[in-house]
Design a protein around this motif. Structure first.
Motif, PDB file in Angstrom:
ATOM      1  N   LEU A 405      56.894 -19.671   3.686  1.00  0.00           N
ATOM      2  CA  LEU A 405      55.722 -20.149   4.302  1.00  0.00           C
ATOM      3  C   LEU A 405      56.365 -20.281   5.962  1.00  0.00           C
ATOM      4  O   LEU A 405      55.328 -19.991   6.685  1.00  0.00           O
ATOM      5  CB  LEU A 405      55.559 -21.760   3.650  1.00  0.00           C
ATOM      6  N   SER A 408      55.837 -16.972   7.286  1.00  0.00           N
ATOM      7  CA  SER A 408      54.500 -16.391   7.492  1.00  0.00           C
ATOM      8  C   SER A 408      53.727 -17.133   8.407  1.00  0.00           C
ATOM      9  O   SER A 408      52.484 -16.669   8.842  1.00  0.00           O
ATOM     10  CB  SER A 408      53.699 -16.759   6.271  1.00  0.00           C
ATOM     11  N   ASN A 410      52.559 -20.216   8.424  1.00  0.00           N
ATOM     12  CA  ASN A 410      51.576 -21.188   7.921  1.00  0.00           C
ATOM     13  C   ASN A 410      51.917 -22.411   7.754  1.00  0.00           C
ATOM     14  O   ASN A 410      53.126 -22.791   7.925  1.00  0.00           O
ATOM     15  CB  ASN A 410      51.003 -20.332   6.637  1.00  0.00           C
ATOM     16  N   PHE A 413      50.997 -24.552   1.339  1.00  0.00           N
ATOM     17  CA  PHE A 413      50.972 -23.506   0.380  1.00  0.00           C
ATOM     18  C   PHE A 413      49.662 -23.089  -0.121  1.00  0.00           C
ATOM     19  O   PHE A 413      49.405 -22.241  -0.636  1.00  0.00           O
ATOM     20  CB  PHE A 413      51.859 -24.054  -0.771  1.00  0.00           C
ATOM     21  N   TYR A 414      48.773 -24.152  -0.133  1.00  0.00           N
ATOM     22  CA  TYR A 414      47.215 -23.901  -0.460  1.00  0.00           C
ATOM     23  C   TYR A 414      46.211 -24.069   0.799  1.00  0.00           C
ATOM     24  O   TYR A 414      46.524 -24.917   1.620  1.00  0.00           O
ATOM     25  CB  TYR A 414      46.873 -24.963  -1.533  1.00  0.00           C
ATOM     26  N   LYS A 415      45.517 -23.035   0.760  1.00  0.00           N
ATOM     27  CA  LYS A 415      44.255 -23.094   1.850  1.00  0.00           C
ATOM     28  C   LYS A 415      42.823 -23.054   1.188  1.00  0.00           C
ATOM     29  O   LYS A 415      42.704 -21.989   0.532  1.00  0.00           O
ATOM     30  CB  LYS A 415      44.357 -21.906   2.787  1.00  0.00           C
ATOM     31  N   TYR A 419      45.963 -19.419  -2.404  1.00  0.00           N
ATOM     32  CA  TYR A 419      47.320 -20.054  -2.394  1.00  0.00           C
ATOM     33  C   TYR A 419      48.410 -18.978  -1.834  1.00  0.00           C
ATOM     34  O   TYR A 419      47.967 -17.831  -1.759  1.00  0.00           O
ATOM     35  CB  TYR A 419      47.945 -20.210  -3.924  1.00  0.00           C
ATOM     36  N   LEU A 420      49.597 -19.449  -1.356  1.00  0.00           N
ATOM     37  CA  LEU A 420      50.447 -18.663  -0.761  1.00  0.00           C
ATOM     38  C   LEU A 420      51.438 -17.910  -1.887  1.00  0.00           C
ATOM     39  O   LEU A 420      51.872 -18.496  -2.603  1.00  0.00           O
ATOM     40  CB  LEU A 420      51.414 -19.173   0.079  1.00  0.00           C
ATOM     41  N   THR A 421      51.121 -16.394  -1.889  1.00  0.00           N
ATOM     42  CA  THR A 421      52.016 -15.549  -2.676  1.00  0.00           C
ATOM     43  C   THR A 421      53.660 -15.702  -2.051  1.00  0.00           C
ATOM     44  O   THR A 421      53.782 -15.889  -1.008  1.00  0.00           O
ATOM     45  CB  THR A 421      51.445 -14.177  -2.745  1.00  0.00           C
ATOM     46  N   GLY A 424      53.853 -13.804   1.239  1.00  0.00           N
ATOM     47  CA  GLY A 424      53.607 -14.457   2.404  1.00  0.00           C
ATOM     48  C   GLY A 424      52.171 -14.304   2.757  1.00  0.00           C
ATOM     49  O   GLY A 424      51.644 -14.888   3.770  1.00  0.00           O
ATOM     50  N   ASN A 425      51.084 -13.786   1.852  1.00  0.00           N
ATOM     51  CA  ASN A 425      49.646 -13.716   2.139  1.00  0.00           C
ATOM     52  C   ASN A 425      49.067 -14.780   1.150  1.00  0.00           C
ATOM     53  O   ASN A 425      49.585 -15.282   0.239  1.00  0.00           O
ATOM     54  CB  ASN A 425      49.263 -12.475   1.980  1.00  0.00           C
ATOM     55  N   TYR A 426      47.721 -14.965   1.542  1.00  0.00           N
ATOM     56  CA  TYR A 426      47.030 -16.042   0.707  1.00  0.00           C
ATOM     57  C   TYR A 426      46.177 -15.055  -0.171  1.00  0.00           C
ATOM     58  O   TYR A 426      45.467 -14.202  -0.056  1.00  0.00           O
ATOM     59  CB  TYR A 426      46.430 -17.112   1.493  1.00  0.00           C
TER      60      TYR A 426
END
Ligand SMILES: NC(=O)c1ccc[n+]([C@@H]2O[C@H](COP(=O)([O-])OP(=O)(O)OC[C@H]3O[C@@H](n4cnc5c(N)ncnc54)[C@H](O)[C@@H]3O)[C@@H](O)[C@H]2O)c1
Length: 432
Positions: A405, A408, A410, A413-415, A419-421, A424-426
C-alpha cells in the motif's frame, strides 16, 4: 458448468460429518454416511432430525444411508464427491484415503475436512490419480450455520477439481468459499487462533477484568459479543490446547505466533482441573443457581482462582469505536492496540503466504469467525497510514500488504468495488 455433484459420501459421522451429510441431504442430494459402526452413522442422522430445532426434516433424512466402513465401503463407488471428516489424526486419515482410492470411480472428488493437518502430508506418496482429485474442504462448526468453507486444492490437483467443488459449495450448499493455501491452519484458524492465544497473554498483562476485555473485543472491534474469554468458553480449553499443539508442530520456526503457543499459567491450571468451558459447566464464566432457584452469572478470577459475581463492563464513548479506541492512552486503548494491533500486523505479514489476496482473508474472518469486518477492512476503518505510523514507532516492520500500500502511494486497501492486489494495483472484488 462442470459435471454436477449428484451423490456424496461422507466418512465420519461425528459433529462435522453429520453436519456435512445433513447439509447435502437438505439440498436434495443423495448421501452415504459411514463411520466405524453403522450405529454411529444412524445416531448421527437421528441427531440431525432431533432436538428443538432439527437441522433437516425426516423426509430429507431419507436421502442419507447410514453404514460402516467395514461392511459398506464399496458403496462409495458411484459417489461424485467423497468428503472425509474423521478424527484429526494423520495416520488414520492416510489409511482411510488409501482404502477410498481403491474403490472410488474415476473423476470423483476426494476431500478432507481437516482443521490443520497439511494436505500435502495426507496425499504424500499416494497414487497420481488421488493427487489429481484431492482438496481440503474445511467447513466450520456448526456446519448448517457457518457460511465459510475454506477450499484448498492439492498441489497436483486439476483446476477442474476446485471449480467443481466451488460450484457445488457456493451453489446448492449455499456456502461462502474462500480460496486458501496449504499452510498450517489455513486462513481463518491461523489468524483466529493467534488472536485467541495471544489474547490470553495480552489480557493477563492488561490488568483489565474479563468482562472489560470481552466488552472491548465485542462491539468496538466488531467481533461477536462472546469477545475473547466467552468464545474460548464456547470452544473449550481442551480444544485450544489441541490447536496449540498443532501450531507448535507446524508453525514456521520464525513465526511470531510461536511466542503465544503455551497458554498462561492460570489457563493451564484450569485445563488441568477440567474447567474447560461451557461443556464442563463453566470456564471463565459459569451460570449459577441459588438455593431459591435464582440464576446469575459468575466470573472466574484468574489471579485468585476463585469465582465472583459477574459485573457487566460499561465502556466510555471513546472506547466504543475502533479508530479512537486503538489510539487511546489508557489501559483499554493500550490493550486494544496490543491485541488487535498485533493481530492486524500478523495478518498483514501473512499475505501472500496464506492467501493470494486480502479479499479471501477478510471473507474468512467474517464468514468463519463472525467478525463484522475482516482484518484489512478493519485497517481501512482505522486508517492504514495511521496504523503503520504507530506500528513503526513501536518497533514494528512495515511489510506485507502495508508495504504494498505504501509503495503504491494509495491510502486504503479497498476503493469502491475494488481491492489492492499484491502487485499494488486495484482489481474488481470477485463475486462471492
Ligand atoms: N469440531 C469442529 O469444530 C471442527 C471444525 C472444522 C473441522 N474439524 C475437523 O473435522 C474432522 C472431524 O471432526 P469432528 O469434530 O466431527 O470429530 P468427532 O470426534 O465429532 O467425529 C469424528 C468421527 O470419526 C470417527 N472415527 C474415529 N476413528 C475413525 C477411523 N479410524 N475411521 C473412521 N472413522 C473414525 C468417530 O467414530 C467419530 O464419529 C477433524 O479432522 C476435525 O479436525 C472439526
Amino acid at each position: 458448468m462442470s459435471a454436477a455433484i449428484q451423490k456424496v459420501a461422507v466418512i465420519g459421522a461425528g459433529t462435522m460429518g453429520a453436519g456435512i451429510a445433513g447439509l447435502c441431504a437438505a439440498t436434495g442430494v443423495e448421501v452415504i454416511l459411514l463411520d466405524l459402526q453403522t450405529e454411529t452413522s444412524q445416531k448421527a442422522i437421528e441427531r440431525l432430525t432431533g432436538g428443538k430445532r432439527p437441522a433437516i426434516t425426516e423426509e430429507q433424512a431419507k436421502l442419507i444411508t447410514a453404514g460402516s466402513l467395514e461392511t459398506d465401503l464399496q458403496t462409495v463407488e458411484d459417489c461424485d464427491w467423497i468428503c472425509e471428516a474423521v478424527v484429526e489424526n494423520l495416520q488414520i486419515k492416510r489409511d482411510l484415503f488409501s482404502k477410498l482410492e481403491a474403490v472410488r470411480k474415476d473423476g470423483s472428488l476426494l476431500t478432507t475436512n481437516t482443521s490443520g493437518i497439511p494436505l500435502k502430508d495426507i496425499y504424500a506418496d499416494m497414487p497420481a490419480r488421488m493427487q489429481h482429485d484431492i482438496a481440503v474442504t474445511h467447513f466450520f462448526n456448526p456446519v448448517h450455520v457457518m457460511k465459510l468453507v475454506e477450499l484448498i486444492p492439492g498441489s497436483k490437483a486439476d483446476p477442474s477439481v476446485t471449480k467443481r467443488l466451488a460450484e457445488f459449495l457456493s451453489g446448492p450448499l449455499g456456502k461462502g468459499v474462500v480460496y486458501a493455501k496449504d499452510t498450517v491452519n489455513f486462513i481463518g484458524n491461523r489468524i483466529g487462533c493467534n488472536w485467541m492465544l495471544s489474547g490470553l497473554h495480552k489480557a493477563a498483562e492488561s490488568n483489565l477484568s474479563i468482562e472489560t476485555v470481552d466488552a472491548l473485543m465485542g462491539k468496538p472491534v466488531g467481533l461477536p459479543p462472546t469477545g475473547l474469554y466467552g468464545l474460548i468458553d464456547l470452544i473449550g480449553l481442551d480444544v485450544m490446547d489441541f490447536v496449540a499443539k498443532n501450531l507448535d508442530q507446524n508453525l514456521p520456526t520464525n513465526d511470531p505466533g510461536r511466542e503465544f503457543i503455551k497458554m498462561p499459567a492460570p489457563e493451564l491450571a484450569m485445563l488441568k482441573n477440567g474447567q474447560l468451558g461451557r461443556k464442563t459447566g463453566g470456564g471463565f464464566y459459569k451460570l449459577s443457581k441459588s438455593e431459591s432457584g435464582e440464576k446469575s452469572m459468575e466470573v472466574f478470577d484468574l489471579q485468585s482462582q476463585t469465582w465472583r459475581p459477574m459485573s457487566p463492563a460499561s465502556l466510555d464513548n471513546e472506547h466504543m469505536d475502533i479508530a479512537t479506541l486503538m489510539f487511546s492512552d489508557d489501559n483499554e486503548g493500550k490493550f486494544a492496540w496490543d491485541l488487535i494491533g498485533s493481530t492486524l500486523a500478523y495478518t498483514n505479514s501473512l499475505v501472500p503466504e496464506i492467501s493470494d489476496d486480502i479479499v479471501n482473508v477478510d471473507r474468512a474472518m467474517r464468514w468463519g469467525f463472525g467478525w463484522a469486518q475482516g482484518p484489512f477492512e478493519l485497517l481501512d476503518a482505522i486508517g492504514p497510514k495511521k496504523f503503520a505510523e504507530k506500528h513503526a514507532a513501536n518497533g514494528g516492520t512495515i511489510d506485507g500488504m502495508l508495504k504494498v500500500l505504501q509503495d503504491s502511494g494509495n491510502d486504503t486497501f479497498y476503493k469502491g468495488n475494488t481491492y489492492l492486489t499484491t502487485a499494488g494495483n486495484y482489481e474488481d472484488i470477485p463475486a462471492e
